[in-house]
Design a protein around this motif. Sequence first.
Motif, mmCIF file in Angstrom:
data_model
loop_
_atom_site.group_PDB
_atom_site.id
_atom_site.type_symbol
_atom_site.label_atom_id
_atom_site.label_comp_id
_atom_site.label_asym_id
_atom_site.label_seq_id
_atom_site.Cartn_x
_atom_site.Cartn_y
_atom_site.Cartn_z
ATOM 1 N N LEU A 67 -71.275 -107.652 44.165
ATOM 2 C CA LEU A 67 -72.625 -108.088 42.886
ATOM 3 C C LEU A 67 -72.408 -106.587 41.834
ATOM 4 O O LEU A 67 -71.186 -105.692 41.941
ATOM 5 C CB LEU A 67 -74.292 -108.166 43.237
ATOM 6 C CG LEU A 67 -74.151 -109.461 44.523
ATOM 7 C CD1 LEU A 67 -75.695 -109.187 45.320
ATOM 8 C CD2 LEU A 67 -74.327 -110.674 43.666
ATOM 9 N N THR A 84 -77.802 -107.186 39.000
ATOM 10 C CA THR A 84 -77.094 -108.519 38.656
ATOM 11 C C THR A 84 -78.216 -109.749 38.893
ATOM 12 O O THR A 84 -79.829 -109.182 39.070
ATOM 13 C CB THR A 84 -76.253 -109.087 40.033
ATOM 14 O OG1 THR A 84 -75.188 -108.885 40.520
ATOM 15 C CG2 THR A 84 -75.809 -111.415 39.580
ATOM 16 N N ILE A 128 -72.937 -110.977 31.062
ATOM 17 C CA ILE A 128 -73.022 -111.515 32.864
ATOM 18 C C ILE A 128 -71.740 -112.695 33.668
ATOM 19 O O ILE A 128 -72.268 -113.699 33.066
ATOM 20 C CB ILE A 128 -74.814 -111.740 33.040
ATOM 21 C CG1 ILE A 128 -75.314 -110.422 32.956
ATOM 22 C CG2 ILE A 128 -73.831 -111.919 35.156
ATOM 23 C CD1 ILE A 128 -74.890 -109.021 33.568
ATOM 24 N N CYS A 153 -71.850 -108.455 37.569
ATOM 25 C CA CYS A 153 -71.328 -109.942 37.033
ATOM 26 C C CYS A 153 -71.500 -110.305 39.282
ATOM 27 O O CYS A 153 -71.990 -109.271 39.909
ATOM 28 C CB CYS A 153 -70.442 -109.638 36.794
ATOM 29 S SG CYS A 153 -69.862 -109.866 35.097
#
Length: 177
Positions: A67, A84, A128, A153
């Motif tokens: 993450l 995230t 993202i 991301c």
Amino acid sequence: MKRWVLASVCLLVLPLGYTKIMGRLAGGPEPAPVAAEQADLITVDKAQRRMQLWRDGQVLGEYRIALGAAGDAGHKQREGDERTPEGRYLIDWRNPRSMAYLSLHISYPNARDEAAAAARDEAPGGNIMIHGLPNGWGWLGPLHHLWDWTDGCIAVSNDEMREIWLRVANGTPIEIH
């Protein structure tokens, strides 16, 4: 000798399907599989570092993920917080030539995210993605999930990203918890 090697290669390659082999050597995505193999939902469990692809209530695939560098510290609040996002979004576009091996864009920020960031007088951030490893770093595939290293991301190995790319169409919902 050179002619013999060339002739041998031709005899081996042509019956196997030249275009299929060349497509694989070129590294581009293969044609999408049949509809029965397409996901109708993606779920992400940030605490467990797991992502699952679903179709008709059945798991099609499960992946270990990395993450944003802030880990599972909560929902993305602003640009640069390395979190995230959490919530329900869509896969709304894809990039076959991204800085990481293939990428699927998550529709963050939505209207609620933008309003919350505006109320704090901050930018919500964006871009993202679900993506593979940075180009040239694919050899790290077996280790990528050992630490959270993205800017917010969701990262998987390149082999996993190729499978996900083929199974996830634009418009697929994603739930991140």
